[in-house]
Design an enzyme around this catalytic site. Structure first.
Site, PDB file in Angstrom:
ATOM      1  N   CYS A 178      -0.733   2.857   6.335  1.00 47.19           N
ATOM      2  CA  CYS A 178      -1.672   3.761   6.992  1.00 47.19           C
ATOM      3  C   CYS A 178      -0.868   4.711   7.879  1.00 47.19           C
ATOM      4  O   CYS A 178       0.287   5.010   7.557  1.00 47.19           O
ATOM      5  CB  CYS A 178      -2.756   3.004   7.758  1.00 47.19           C
ATOM      6  SG  CYS A 178      -2.187   2.102   9.209  1.00 47.19           S
ATOM      7  N   ARG A 216      -5.555  -0.048  10.411  1.00 42.30           N
ATOM      8  CA  ARG A 216      -6.005  -0.406   9.073  1.00 42.30           C
ATOM      9  C   ARG A 216      -5.013  -1.271   8.306  1.00 42.30           C
ATOM     10  O   ARG A 216      -5.372  -2.372   7.829  1.00 42.30           O
ATOM     11  CB  ARG A 216      -6.322   0.877   8.284  1.00 42.30           C
ATOM     12  CG  ARG A 216      -7.575   1.588   8.756  1.00 42.30           C
ATOM     13  CD  ARG A 216      -7.698   2.996   8.213  1.00 42.30           C
ATOM     14  NE  ARG A 216      -6.713   3.889   8.826  1.00 42.30           N
ATOM     15  CZ  ARG A 216      -6.598   5.184   8.535  1.00 42.30           C
ATOM     16  NH1 ARG A 216      -7.384   5.719   7.616  1.00 42.30           N
ATOM     17  NH2 ARG A 216      -5.717   5.933   9.161  1.00 42.30           N
ATOM     18  N   ASP A 230     -15.676   1.450 -11.216  1.00 45.02           N
ATOM     19  CA  ASP A 230     -16.820   2.217 -11.701  1.00 45.02           C
ATOM     20  C   ASP A 230     -16.468   2.878 -13.029  1.00 45.02           C
ATOM     21  O   ASP A 230     -15.422   3.528 -13.142  1.00 45.02           O
ATOM     22  CB  ASP A 230     -17.211   3.278 -10.675  1.00 45.02           C
ATOM     23  CG  ASP A 230     -18.407   4.093 -11.134  1.00 45.02           C
ATOM     24  OD1 ASP A 230     -18.208   5.196 -11.678  1.00 45.02           O
ATOM     25  OD2 ASP A 230     -19.532   3.616 -10.950  1.00 45.02           O
TER      26      ASP A 230
END
Length: 233
Positions: free
Chosen positions: A7, A13, A115
């Protein structure tokens, strides 16, 4: 396998992702097969994790005091088999200096995205990249004599001949022009991809840190599943 999270400052993070991932790997029986580290593209060496990140780690029974920020350097990039960043800007910063790491550098959210529509986009982008590389290779082969001549003239002049510089710049423009269609199409496909950034909680309240940790945790669960499915090398 060597896994590196990246990060900005390696205090929020990626600082949370490293121990959270290590914990999951241990539970999955992969702790001995995957070594996990983290770093920041603008980290100050030795900085502790932010208070919000420390509270997240403590809530999970992790040793928050063990984390010290690590600047990303050439050695870490070479060490890593897989580099997962928290934002597009981190990925770009790495590839600007380490183009050789392109095949192993991804955004975390991008890497675990399953996806179908995203998969189609990535497949199309891969095909475009291959086509562009083929065209560039052909261009270089067709202009090999010209390139060699320019390189010799450049060396002879010690890089001080403006004519050579102009011809090299023109050659570069012609090289870019030969893949202009692929470049434009690539930009169109990139624009269709979802936002893969994990928002930076730095400077926010604990509720934001907790929300970021939940998001990262969900992504890490998917990452462990993928490593189990594909097998760790």
């Amino acid at each position: 396998m060597n896994l590196l999270f990246v990060c900005t400052g390696n205090t929020c993070r990626s600082a949370m992702a490293e121990p959270l991932m290590r914990m999951r790997l241990t539970k999955a029986g992969l702790g001995d097969q995957v070594e996990v580290r983290s770093a920041g593209v603008a980290a100050q060496a030795g900085q502790p994790a932010s208070k919000g990140a420390q509270q997240v780690m403590n809530a999970h029974g992790l040793d928050a005091d063990a984390h010290l920020a690590t600047p990303l350097d050439d050695e870490l990039v070479r060490w890593a088999d897989l580099i997962l960043t928290m934002s597009q800007s981190h990925k770009r910063a790495i590839l600007e200096r380490h183009i050789e790491a392109m095949d192993k550098t991804f955004q975390l959210k991008e890497f675990v995205d399953d996806d179908p529509e995203s998969m189609k986009l990535f497949e199309a982008m891969g095909e475009l990249q291959a086509e562009a590389q083929t065209k560039q290779a052909q261009f270089m082969a067709e202009h090999a004599d010209e390139i060699e001549s320019l390189q010799e003239r450049y060396q002879e002049s010690g890089g001080q001949d403006p004519t050579v510089d102009a011809e090299l710049a023109a050659l570069q423009q012609r090289l870019e022009a030969c893949v202009q269609q692929e470049s434009e199409r690539m930009m169109e496909l990139v624009a269709k991809l979802p936002d893969y950034d994990v928002a930076d909680p730095y400077g926010s309240g604990q509720d934001v840190y907790d929300a970021t940790a939940r998001e990262i945790s969900g992504l890490l669960d998917k990452l462990v599943e993928r490593l189990q499915e594909e097998g760790v090398e």
